[in-house]
Enzyme design. Structure first.
Site: not given
Ligand code: AMP
Ligand code: ZN
Length: 114
Positions: A32, A94, A100, A102
């Site tokens: 997002i 995180q 997850h 990236h």
């Molecule tokens: P992390 O910081 O490694 O936990 O990554 C979480 C990621 O999820 C971040 O890059 C956010 O931008 C992404 N994210 C959070 N909510 C959503 C969502 N609803 N749809 C798509 N990506 C999301």
């Protein structure tokens, strides 16, 4: 499923996402807040809090890596290269406590990452 987990909700179609790839075990969708021209989040549909929840012999990580491979080819970043990142815990930054990866590409990456 963890009750308030946004990635569990995305996996169950209870929250929308821009899907890039899906199979029985894994879902991949556009981040997002993209940090690169290609920024895909790859999650197991099953809730694991982080990489620390993975037991020896669990095949989900290998499957996620093969899915990353497939998505990189599909999105045209395999030849130029890409970065596959897992953030774990507080110091790993995180922010969503559902395992997850990236998949980032489409521009040169910096090293070390901040
Ligand atoms: P992390 O910081 O490694 O936990 O990554 C979480 C990621 O999820 C971040 O890059 C956010 O931008 C992404 N994210 C959070 N909510 C959503 C969502 N609803 N749809 C798509 N990506 C999301
Ligand atoms: Zn979850």
């Amino acid at each position: 499923m963890s009750q308030d987990c946004i990635f569990c909700k995305i996996a169950k179609n209870e929250l929308p996402s821009e899907k890039v790839y899906e199979d029985d075990l894994v879902l991949a969708f556009n981040d997002i807040a993209p940090q690169a021209p290609v920024h895909v989040v790859i999650i197991p549909k099953e809730h694991y809090e982080s990489i620390l929840s993975i037991s020896a012999g669990d095949e989900i990580i290998g499957h996620i890596h093969s899915v990353a491979n497939r998505i990189a080819l599909k999105l045209g970043i395999a030849d130029s290269g890409f970065r596959l990142v897992n953030n774990c815990g507080k110091d790993g930054n995180q922010t969503v406590p559902h395992l997850h990866y990236h998949l980032l590409g489409g521009r040169p990456m910096l090293w070390p990452p901040g």
